[in-house]
Scaffold this active site. Structure first.
Site, PDB file in Angstrom:
ATOM      1  N   LYS A 187      32.566  24.702  39.726  1.00  0.00           N
ATOM      2  CA  LYS A 187      33.342  24.709  40.979  1.00  0.00           C
ATOM      3  C   LYS A 187      34.095  23.404  41.132  1.00  0.00           C
ATOM      4  O   LYS A 187      35.269  23.378  41.469  1.00  0.00           O
ATOM      5  CB  LYS A 187      32.433  24.884  42.211  1.00  0.00           C
ATOM      6  N   HIS A 207      18.742  14.059  26.093  1.00  0.00           N
ATOM      7  CA  HIS A 207      19.231  14.267  24.727  1.00  0.00           C
ATOM      8  C   HIS A 207      20.741  14.053  24.621  1.00  0.00           C
ATOM      9  O   HIS A 207      21.374  14.561  23.709  1.00  0.00           O
ATOM     10  CB  HIS A 207      18.877  15.684  24.254  1.00  0.00           C
ATOM     11  N   TRP A 215      51.888  33.882  35.643  1.00  0.00           N
ATOM     12  CA  TRP A 215      50.974  32.917  35.001  1.00  0.00           C
ATOM     13  C   TRP A 215      51.367  32.946  33.543  1.00  0.00           C
ATOM     14  O   TRP A 215      51.134  33.931  32.849  1.00  0.00           O
ATOM     15  CB  TRP A 215      49.538  33.378  35.208  1.00  0.00           C
ATOM     16  N   CYS A 248      49.110  37.086  36.851  1.00  0.00           N
ATOM     17  CA  CYS A 248      50.441  37.567  37.209  1.00  0.00           C
ATOM     18  C   CYS A 248      50.303  38.685  38.248  1.00  0.00           C
ATOM     19  O   CYS A 248      49.307  39.392  38.263  1.00  0.00           O
ATOM     20  CB  CYS A 248      51.236  38.125  36.055  1.00  0.00           C
ATOM     21  N   GLY A 278      50.583  40.923  31.040  1.00  0.00           N
ATOM     22  CA  GLY A 278      49.924  41.244  29.777  1.00  0.00           C
ATOM     23  C   GLY A 278      50.575  40.517  28.622  1.00  0.00           C
ATOM     24  O   GLY A 278      51.377  39.589  28.828  1.00  0.00           O
ATOM     25  N   LYS A 319      43.147  34.009  38.874  1.00  0.00           N
ATOM     26  CA  LYS A 319      42.002  34.709  39.458  1.00  0.00           C
ATOM     27  C   LYS A 319      41.467  35.766  38.519  1.00  0.00           C
ATOM     28  O   LYS A 319      40.266  35.955  38.393  1.00  0.00           O
ATOM     29  CB  LYS A 319      42.450  35.337  40.782  1.00  0.00           C
TER      30      LYS A 319
HETATM   31  C1  G6P Z   1      38.581  33.584  36.007  1.00  0.00           C
HETATM   32  C2  G6P Z   1      38.328  33.169  37.437  1.00  0.00           C
HETATM   33  C3  G6P Z   1      36.836  32.886  37.646  1.00  0.00           C
HETATM   34  C4  G6P Z   1      36.020  34.100  37.230  1.00  0.00           C
HETATM   35  C5  G6P Z   1      36.320  34.540  35.805  1.00  0.00           C
HETATM   36  C6  G6P Z   1      35.698  35.889  35.490  1.00  0.00           C
HETATM   37  O1  G6P Z   1      38.354  32.502  35.159  1.00  0.00           O
HETATM   38  O2  G6P Z   1      39.088  32.009  37.754  1.00  0.00           O
HETATM   39  O3  G6P Z   1      36.601  32.594  39.006  1.00  0.00           O
HETATM   40  O4  G6P Z   1      34.656  33.801  37.344  1.00  0.00           O
HETATM   41  O5  G6P Z   1      37.731  34.687  35.628  1.00  0.00           O
HETATM   42  O6  G6P Z   1      36.294  36.841  36.307  1.00  0.00           O
HETATM   43  P1  G6P Z   1      35.666  38.229  36.718  1.00  0.00           P
HETATM   44  O7  G6P Z   1      36.695  38.856  37.613  1.00  0.00           O
HETATM   45  O8  G6P Z   1      35.461  39.004  35.455  1.00  0.00           O
HETATM   46  O9  G6P Z   1      34.376  37.967  37.411  1.00  0.00           O
END
Ligand code: G6P
Length: 608
Positions: A485, A504, A74, A2, A101, A603
């Site tokens: 990715k 396995h 979000w 958000c 939050g 993000k």
């Molecule tokens: C989210 C993002 C990822 C990121 C993860 C951890 O899932 O989409 O790209 O790796 O959070 O985020 P941070 O900011 O703690 O590295």
């Protein structure tokens, strides 16, 4: 997760709020809205969908207000819809609130409000905050917010306006980032500096349980308990260019291509050639402790967790330290054994991930020294850790992390050299490692220059439904990252596995329709990886190999090869991940996916 932006100043608020929302859209993009204090009173407009949907919705309207708040969402409570979008307003229609939050005691508060006769219209926890503020309002918005937030349990960053107090925005924070930015005769509130960077780089971060009253020319911060807070502003050195696409179709593409430069930045001023070690300013106060540690725990989420796994290989091999890597979401609820000799490294691009932050707090509560490896300067993890090293990758806007990942590996490599030189490794080995790291930006550039080769492979396989990624040793985490990715941005199911584990389980899936990406660089376990490739080929699997330049043998055993330059074995992830990032990118583009804003992802995940 958000985005919040608020404006109060000499200009019209709407264009600034919309511009801010667009820059924050990478943090949440299922609905958006705006609230303004116009001559006729408080107005709020909101829509499900992206910020462009809000812009279209506002197209025929003219607004003159100089104060307003806006939000891109979000969803956590309630599906993405017009009704659940923020701002949420109270029943009197005077007060509008935007919120990031989760309010944990929202059900109890809702019940109390309903008993008092409040009509609750949306499914959001945010609406509860608006009613609470309405309930407490007498003649001072800040005090109404203070009284309300003292009843709330949970995480929040909020911005509030009230038509009866048109000269202020009130903001409050607990567990979700929020800053105040100051310009000339204008001030801003934002969850992320990207929203305000076109106007000013002077920001003041709120801490947990703080409230700010922001007017055109100043702002006051106090704690929720009403203790006045004086805090210096920070000047950000991020440029506007860093948050724009600069001719690339997507931020992710730009960020993949920035890696030669970002890795250079991660090393800049940190290599000490004379003493064959590194100098990390954020750790200078901790050198004595670092020379005594006996064990390392690394904790993180997502891509940062993959970087942590690479850190485990590096630190064990060259610093001779036992390392455990823990998902932050698990670590925070375990009873980790922490003693005097334990160092906790916390890796986070955003510095705000809720689980990572909670894991760090838990580790510190148990007496550990916690050092951060963080990108966002001034973020909560950076501020609350005992010290740490910034990765200096610049703003990362694409939701799928790319340049932050390689910069995290670079910083882990630098920390390895520092700790290794205090222990096992010789000056010769230190120099060899430094020289290898210095060669990385150029080698990555040579890979990026051959992007077309990867694009051709992507064109052959983008319609596949499943992918397997295999790697061994230090390239096993790269296989995990390659698979992550691909699934994040193209929605193709992909699994990463240690190559030898394939037999396995995943081997049961292999047939002529299953592309298998294998990192098969020339290293000490090359022959073993080649045997794993034979096992795939024997079942008609299609193999795409990432191999080392000069390997003349591999092409006969696989369907496609992409060559990367040779480098010291422990640093191959810095190169081997680049073709995997590009492959995921091109497949997602070919599948018409929104690369920068994949569905359901955010993000920065500031909720649990
Ligand atoms: C989210 C993002 C990822 C990121 C993860 C951890 O899932 O989409 O790209 O790796 O959070 O985020 P941070 O900011 O703690 O590295």
């Amino acid at each position: 997760m958000c985005g919040i932006v608020g404006y109060i100043g000499h200009r019209k608020a709407t264009p600034i709020l919309i511009d801010g929302l667009k820059r924050l859209e990478y943090r949440g993009y299922d609905s958006a809205g705006i609230a303004l204090i116009e001559d006729e009173g408080l107005i709020h407009e909101k829509t499900a969908g992206k910020v462009d949907a809000l812009v279209a919705h506002l197209a025929d309207r003219t607004f003159t207000s100089h104060v307003g708040i806006a939000h891109t969402r979000w969803a956590t409570h309630g599906e993405p819809s017009d009704l659940n979008a923020h701002p949420q307003v109270d029943n009197s229609g005077n007060i509008a609130v935007v919120h990031n939050g989760i309010i944990e005691n929202y059900r109890a508060l809702r019940q109390i409000l309903e008993q008092q006769g409040y009509k609750i219209l949306s499914d959001t926890d945010t609406e509860i905050i608006a009613h609470l503020i309405g309930f407490h309002y007498e003649d001072d918005l800040t005090e109404a917010v203070r009284a309300s937030m003292s009843l709330v349990v949970g995480t929040y960053a909020i911005a509030v306006i009230d038509k009866r107090s048109p000269d202020v925005i009130v903001a409050a924070r607990n567990g979700a980032p929020l800053l105040i930015a100051c310009g000339e005769n204008e001030n801003f509130v934002a969850s992320d500096a990207a929203a305000i960077l076109s106007y000013t780089n002077k920001v003041t971060y709120l801490e947990d349980r703080e409230i700010a009253t922001v007017s055109i020319n100043n702002f006051q911060i106090s704690t929720i308990e009403k203790v006045k807070v004086d805090r210096q502003a920070t000047e950000l050195d991020w440029t506007l260019g860093a948050i724009e696409k600069a001719g690339h179709d997507y931020f992710m593409h730009k960020e993949i291509h920035e890696q030669p430069e970002t890795l250079h930045n991660a090393m800049r001023g940190r290599l000490n050639f004379e003493e064959a070690t590194v100098r990390l300013n954020g750790l200078t106060d901790h050198l004595d402790d670092l020379s005594r540690i006996k064990r390392v725990i690394i904790t993180a989420c997502g891509t940062s967790w993959h970087a942590a796994l690479i850190g485990e290989y590096l630190l064990e091999e060259y610093a001779g330290l036992p390392v455990e890597v823990e998902y932050a979401s698990e670590f925070r609820y375990r009873s980790p054994i922490i003693d005097d000799g334990t160092l906790v490294l916390v890796i986070s691009q955003s510095g705000e991930t809720a689980d990572t932050l909670a894991a760090m707090r838990e580790a510190r509560r148990k007496g550990a020294k916690a050092l951060g490896i963080v990108n966002s300067v001034g973020s909560t993890i950076a501020r609350e850790s005992d010290g740490g090293v910034y990765i200096h990758a610049g703003p990362e806007i694409g939701v799928a992390s790319t340049k932050a990942f390689t910069s995290q590996i670079m910083v882990l490599s630098l920390i390895t050299i520092l700790l290794g030189r205090m222990r096992n490794i010789s000056a010769n080995m230190g120099s060899e490692m430094i020289a290898a790291l210095e060669s990385v930006p150029e080698k990555i550039q040579s890979i990026l220059d051959r992007e077309d080769e990867i694009k051709k492979i992507a064109e052959l396989y983008y319609q596949s439904n499943n992918f397997l990624y295999l790697g061994r040793g230090v390239n096993f985490p790269v296989a995990l990252e390659g698979a992550l990715k691909l699934k994040e941005i193209s929605y193709i199911h992909a699994e990463g596995y240690p190559a030898a584990e394939m037999k396995h389980g995943p081997i049961a899936l292999i047939d002529e329709k299953m592309p298998v990406v294998v990192i098969a660089t020339k290293d000490s376990i090359y022959d073993k990886v080649m045997s794993n490739i034979s096992q795939v080929r024997a079942r008609k699997g299609r193999v795409i190999a990432i191999a080392t330049e000069g390997d003349t043998e591999i092409a006969q055993h696989v369907n496609h090869v992409f060559y990367i330059p040779a480098i010291k074995q422990c640093f191959t992830p810095l190169l081997s991940v680049i073709p995997l990032q590009l492959m995921a990118y091109h497949m997602a583009v070919l599948r018409d996916c929104n690369v920068d804003q994949p569905r359901n992802l955010a993000k920065s995940v500031t909720v649990e």
